[in-house]
Design a protein around this motif. Structure first.
Motif, PDB file in Angstrom:
ATOM      1  N   ASP A  22       0.802  -1.228   0.000  1.00 30.03           N
ATOM      2  CA  ASP A  22       0.000   0.000   0.000  1.00 30.03           C
ATOM      3  C   ASP A  22       0.835   1.279   0.000  1.00 30.03           C
ATOM      4  OD1 ASP A  22      -2.269  -1.555   0.005  1.00 30.03           O
ATOM      5  OD2 ASP A  22      -2.767  -1.210   2.114  1.00 30.03           O
ATOM      6  N   LEU A  23       2.131   1.163   0.182  1.00 26.74           N
ATOM      7  CA  LEU A  23       2.975   2.362   0.242  1.00 26.74           C
ATOM      8  C   LEU A  23       2.918   3.137  -1.069  1.00 26.74           C
ATOM      9  CD1 LEU A  23       6.161   0.864   1.927  1.00 26.74           C
ATOM     10  CD2 LEU A  23       4.613   2.552   2.946  1.00 26.74           C
ATOM     11  N   VAL A  39       0.741   9.310   5.319  1.00 27.05           N
ATOM     12  CA  VAL A  39       1.290   9.582   6.657  1.00 27.05           C
ATOM     13  C   VAL A  39       0.206  10.102   7.592  1.00 27.05           C
ATOM     14  CG1 VAL A  39       2.894  11.062   7.951  1.00 27.05           C
ATOM     15  CG2 VAL A  39       3.662   9.905   5.867  1.00 27.05           C
ATOM     16  N   ASN A  40      -0.722  10.881   7.069  1.00 29.16           N
ATOM     17  CA  ASN A  40      -1.763  11.473   7.908  1.00 29.16           C
ATOM     18  C   ASN A  40      -2.988  10.584   8.120  1.00 29.16           C
ATOM     19  OD1 ASN A  40      -0.923  14.283   8.741  1.00 29.16           O
ATOM     20  ND2 ASN A  40      -0.395  14.258   6.571  1.00 29.16           N
ATOM     21  N   HIS A  41      -3.134   9.534   7.326  1.00 34.00           N
ATOM     22  CA  HIS A  41      -4.304   8.673   7.471  1.00 34.00           C
ATOM     23  C   HIS A  41      -3.985   7.275   7.998  1.00 34.00           C
ATOM     24  CE1 HIS A  41      -6.033  11.809   4.864  1.00 34.00           C
ATOM     25  NE2 HIS A  41      -7.122  11.550   5.565  1.00 34.00           N
ATOM     26  N   TYR A  42      -2.756   6.863   7.913  1.00 35.85           N
ATOM     27  CA  TYR A  42      -2.359   5.556   8.435  1.00 35.85           C
ATOM     28  C   TYR A  42      -1.612   5.761   9.743  1.00 35.85           C
ATOM     29  CZ  TYR A  42      -3.547   3.180   4.061  1.00 35.85           C
ATOM     30  OH  TYR A  42      -4.200   2.652   2.989  1.00 35.85           O
ATOM     31  N   VAL A  91       1.313   5.257  11.215  1.00 38.35           N
ATOM     32  CA  VAL A  91       2.728   4.925  11.008  1.00 38.35           C
ATOM     33  C   VAL A  91       3.372   4.877  12.388  1.00 38.35           C
ATOM     34  CG1 VAL A  91       4.886   5.633   9.907  1.00 38.35           C
ATOM     35  CG2 VAL A  91       2.702   6.038   8.751  1.00 38.35           C
ATOM     36  N   ASP A  92       3.736   3.676  12.795  1.00 40.22           N
ATOM     37  CA  ASP A  92       4.174   3.467  14.171  1.00 40.22           C
ATOM     38  C   ASP A  92       5.357   2.511  14.239  1.00 40.22           C
ATOM     39  OD1 ASP A  92       2.996   1.047  13.536  1.00 40.22           O
ATOM     40  OD2 ASP A  92       1.401   1.173  15.032  1.00 40.22           O
ATOM     41  N   GLN A  93       5.519   1.922  15.403  1.00 42.29           N
ATOM     42  CA  GLN A  93       6.615   1.002  15.677  1.00 42.29           C
ATOM     43  C   GLN A  93       6.677  -0.141  14.654  1.00 42.29           C
ATOM     44  OE1 GLN A  93       5.957  -1.361  19.167  1.00 42.29           O
ATOM     45  NE2 GLN A  93       8.117  -1.816  19.440  1.00 42.29           N
ATOM     46  N   GLU A  94       5.541  -0.593  14.173  1.00 44.56           N
ATOM     47  CA  GLU A  94       5.529  -1.686  13.210  1.00 44.56           C
ATOM     48  C   GLU A  94       6.292  -1.313  11.928  1.00 44.56           C
ATOM     49  OE1 GLU A  94       2.490  -4.987  11.367  1.00 44.56           O
ATOM     50  OE2 GLU A  94       1.648  -3.070  12.033  1.00 44.56           O
ATOM     51  N   LYS A 115       7.913   9.988  10.589  1.00 46.58           N
ATOM     52  CA  LYS A 115       6.937   9.118   9.916  1.00 46.58           C
ATOM     53  C   LYS A 115       7.056   9.254   8.396  1.00 46.58           C
ATOM     54  CE  LYS A 115       3.353   9.424  13.482  1.00 46.58           C
ATOM     55  NZ  LYS A 115       1.956   9.873  13.726  1.00 46.58           N
ATOM     56  N   GLU A 116       7.117  10.496   7.931  1.00 46.68           N
ATOM     57  CA  GLU A 116       7.214  10.740   6.493  1.00 46.68           C
ATOM     58  C   GLU A 116       8.503  10.143   5.924  1.00 46.68           C
ATOM     59  OE1 GLU A 116       6.654  14.448   3.460  1.00 46.68           O
ATOM     60  OE2 GLU A 116       7.808  14.842   5.285  1.00 46.68           O
ATOM     61  N   HIS A 117       9.590  10.380   6.600  1.00 52.30           N
ATOM     62  CA  HIS A 117      10.882   9.866   6.139  1.00 52.30           C
ATOM     63  C   HIS A 117      10.878   8.337   6.130  1.00 52.30           C
ATOM     64  CE1 HIS A 117      14.965  11.711   5.453  1.00 52.30           C
ATOM     65  NE2 HIS A 117      15.181  10.424   5.259  1.00 52.30           N
ATOM     66  N   LEU A 118      10.286   7.754   7.148  1.00 51.67           N
ATOM     67  CA  LEU A 118      10.186   6.296   7.251  1.00 51.67           C
ATOM     68  C   LEU A 118       9.380   5.724   6.087  1.00 51.67           C
ATOM     69  CD1 LEU A 118      10.633   3.694   8.875  1.00 51.67           C
ATOM     70  CD2 LEU A 118       8.690   4.354  10.300  1.00 51.67           C
TER      71      LEU A 118
END
Length: 144
Positions: free
Chosen positions: A15-16, A29-32, A34-37, A79-82
């Motif tokens: 989905d990326l 980034v704003n709707h998912y 984005v965390d430790q996973e 988050k964005e960079h990840l």
């Protein structure tokens, strides 16, 4: 790793948005969540040292390790960079077919990149975009 977790991680990667699709990156980034996973996916996908990945994300190695092991909220720019790094990995694996070949290209100094390794550009968004463009060039037969 459980089958359900593997399917979930595969779905995350599928989905990326593409690196070049800034609008979808922003909305992703704003709707998912984005965390430790996502950190764990990058860690498993890359197999590179924590020091390298933390440099890409512009955070300390200690912070990166905390992100890997604790459920800590990530900063928006991290988050964005990840997401962009994971998208670049997705593209690189599509171009090179194997993680080993992609990482060899990613970590090897390149004459056409000012004698730097492609990974040396991943600490900025514009650098990520530049390296993603180089991957696209490889797809079309250019020597990069």
């Amino acid at each position: 790793m459980a089958t359900v977790e593997l399917k979930r991680r595969k779905k995350i990667i599928n989905d990326l948005p593409e690196v070049s699709d800034f609008t979808n990156v922003y909305f992703y980034v704003n709707h998912y969540n984005v965390d430790q996973e996502y950190i764990q996916i990058l860690d498993e996908l890359s197999g590179l040292k924590d020091e390298i990945i933390s440099k890409w994300l512009n955070i300390t190695t200690r912070t990166y390790r905390n992100y890997k092991t604790k459920n800590v909220s990530l900063k928006d720019n991290t988050k964005e960079h990840l997401v962009l790094i994971l998208s670049l990995y997705k593209h690189g694996l599509e171009v090179f077919n194997t993680k080993e070949e992609f990482e060899q290209w990613l970590t090897t100094p390149n004459l056409l990149l000012d004698h730097k390794a492609p990974m040396d550009y991943l600490d900025t968004v514009s650098g990520l975009k530049f390296i993603d463009n180089r991957l696209t060039a490889i797809e079309f037969g250019e020597n990069v």
